[in-house]
Design a protein around this motif. Sequence first.
Motif, PDB file in Angstrom:
ATOM      1  N   ILE A 277       0.841  -1.201   0.000  1.00 29.95           N
ATOM      2  CA  ILE A 277       0.000   0.000   0.000  1.00 29.95           C
ATOM      3  C   ILE A 277       0.873   1.246   0.000  1.00 29.95           C
ATOM      4  O   ILE A 277       0.614   2.212  -0.737  1.00 29.95           O
ATOM      5  N   LEU A 278       1.926   1.224   0.809  1.00 26.71           N
ATOM      6  CA  LEU A 278       2.879   2.338   0.802  1.00 26.71           C
ATOM      7  C   LEU A 278       3.470   2.516  -0.595  1.00 26.71           C
ATOM      8  O   LEU A 278       3.591   3.644  -1.094  1.00 26.71           O
ATOM      9  N   GLU A 279       3.794   1.403  -1.226  1.00 30.62           N
ATOM     10  CA  GLU A 279       4.375   1.465  -2.571  1.00 30.62           C
ATOM     11  C   GLU A 279       3.361   2.002  -3.574  1.00 30.62           C
ATOM     12  O   GLU A 279       3.711   2.778  -4.469  1.00 30.62           O
ATOM     13  N   ARG A 280       2.121   1.611  -3.399  1.00 35.53           N
ATOM     14  CA  ARG A 280       1.089   2.077  -4.331  1.00 35.53           C
ATOM     15  C   ARG A 280       0.947   3.602  -4.296  1.00 35.53           C
ATOM     16  O   ARG A 280       0.714   4.244  -5.315  1.00 35.53           O
ATOM     17  N   PHE A 281       1.096   4.160  -3.084  1.00 41.27           N
ATOM     18  CA  PHE A 281       0.990   5.607  -2.947  1.00 41.27           C
ATOM     19  C   PHE A 281       2.333   6.324  -3.110  1.00 41.27           C
ATOM     20  O   PHE A 281       2.401   7.551  -3.022  1.00 41.27           O
ATOM     21  N   LYS A 282       3.391   5.544  -3.324  1.00 43.05           N
ATOM     22  CA  LYS A 282       4.745   6.078  -3.543  1.00 43.05           C
ATOM     23  C   LYS A 282       5.246   6.891  -2.352  1.00 43.05           C
ATOM     24  O   LYS A 282       5.878   7.933  -2.488  1.00 43.05           O
ATOM     25  N   PRO A 290      -2.890   9.403   3.365  1.00 43.28           N
ATOM     26  CA  PRO A 290      -4.092  10.216   3.121  1.00 43.28           C
ATOM     27  C   PRO A 290      -3.797  11.565   2.486  1.00 43.28           C
ATOM     28  O   PRO A 290      -4.604  12.070   1.691  1.00 43.28           O
ATOM     29  N   ILE A 291      -2.644  12.144   2.805  1.00 43.17           N
ATOM     30  CA  ILE A 291      -2.272  13.437   2.203  1.00 43.17           C
ATOM     31  C   ILE A 291      -1.969  13.256   0.722  1.00 43.17           C
ATOM     32  O   ILE A 291      -2.395  14.059  -0.120  1.00 43.17           O
ATOM     33  N   GLN A 292      -1.241  12.193   0.404  1.00 39.44           N
ATOM     34  CA  GLN A 292      -0.910  11.907  -0.988  1.00 39.44           C
ATOM     35  C   GLN A 292      -2.175  11.674  -1.812  1.00 39.44           C
ATOM     36  O   GLN A 292      -2.286  12.143  -2.963  1.00 39.44           O
ATOM     37  N   PHE A 293      -3.128  10.979  -1.224  1.00 33.52           N
ATOM     38  CA  PHE A 293      -4.386  10.702  -1.920  1.00 33.52           C
ATOM     39  C   PHE A 293      -5.100  12.008  -2.279  1.00 33.52           C
ATOM     40  O   PHE A 293      -5.512  12.215  -3.427  1.00 33.52           O
ATOM     41  N   ILE A 322       8.011  14.411  -2.420  1.00 32.14           N
ATOM     42  CA  ILE A 322       7.490  13.233  -3.134  1.00 32.14           C
ATOM     43  C   ILE A 322       6.533  13.706  -4.219  1.00 32.14           C
ATOM     44  O   ILE A 322       5.618  14.487  -3.944  1.00 32.14           O
ATOM     45  N   PRO A 323       6.715  13.278  -5.450  1.00 33.19           N
ATOM     46  CA  PRO A 323       5.785  13.697  -6.512  1.00 33.19           C
ATOM     47  C   PRO A 323       4.378  13.177  -6.240  1.00 33.19           C
ATOM     48  O   PRO A 323       4.217  12.060  -5.733  1.00 33.19           O
ATOM     49  N   PRO A 324       3.349  13.953  -6.559  1.00 39.00           N
ATOM     50  CA  PRO A 324       1.982  13.442  -6.434  1.00 39.00           C
ATOM     51  C   PRO A 324       1.743  12.327  -7.435  1.00 39.00           C
ATOM     52  O   PRO A 324       2.460  12.202  -8.441  1.00 39.00           O
TER      53      PRO A 324
END
Length: 339
Positions: A277-282, A290-293, A322-324
């Motif tokens: 999941i961490l990898e999916r959100f990079k 949640p912030i990245q989402f 981190i890029p969005p």
Amino acid sequence: MYKNFLGMKLSEIGIGTYLGQPDDQTDKSYLETITEGIKRGITVIDTAINYRNMRSEIIVGKAIKNTDRKNVYISTKGGYIAVPYNIQQDATQWFKENFVQTGIVSPSEITQTGNIITTKYIDWAFEQSLKNLDTEYIDIYFLHNPEDQLLKFDREAFLDRLRGVFRLLEGKIQEGKLRFYGLATWNGFRVPENHQQYLNLSEIYKLAEEVGGVNHHFRFIQLPYNLAMLEAYNLKNQEIDGEKLSTLEAAEKLGIYTYISAPTMQGRLIRPVAPEILERFKVKKYSHIPIQFVRSTKGVGTTLIGMSKKQHLLENLEIEDIPPLPPEEIDNMINSRKI
């Protein structure tokens, strides 16, 4: 990262000031956090007259004293009963003496949630916020959860009240005390059209045009959106020119900037997850998911995060390195329900 909007350079992460006790220690912590945030490039600070019995506004005012004011964008809100922290009498008695007996507020104008959207009350609240913030002008003034009015008054009366308050706020702009205004909501933009508290963005936009002409200053909305509250993105409850749109889509089409509240649901969405999941959100930290989402979602302007502690600010701002995610990836997550 910044978003350019009507000549403003709005940071994609903003500081919210809702949480915390109305005490000196929380004041000190907020002052340190906001000062550090501005130093690190945050340009958006959000507050409200009723947050922490007016102490949040006062601390925001202190934090911006030694900054270049034109590069910091302060939004505040009015619409709820606000009692100062330092009164020496019972709050109910203070309210009666200062509002009811003076004719600023009639008890019949107050909803069961303590919401008041009238020209007299908003005029008082606006001017008090100016004093609390110790500034010559407010960048964005939000009417606070105006959909609460619909719990007590019919829609025609509600729109009439909005019309009067919009006229008041356009006047504040002419006086140089305000730049833009909008609606800060909780339910209004994320419920179906048949819901009692539903807000029609296009209808309200046309109301602003009626009051202020094509150059009106109704240019902002605030609403919750997060991994557990997706309505702003996937509920097609708005309509423009016959096209059904989500609130985020409608705002973008109308040229309205969105502030997103509750991106982490006050921390409840921050929890351990599987490494994939961490990898999916990079990202590498649970707190960044949640912030990245939210920041990666198309149509999102500034993500407001309640931050009263410096260590939380520093951790949250790591997301800037981190890029969005591509917006289509968020779309895939939501449509496949794999979030």
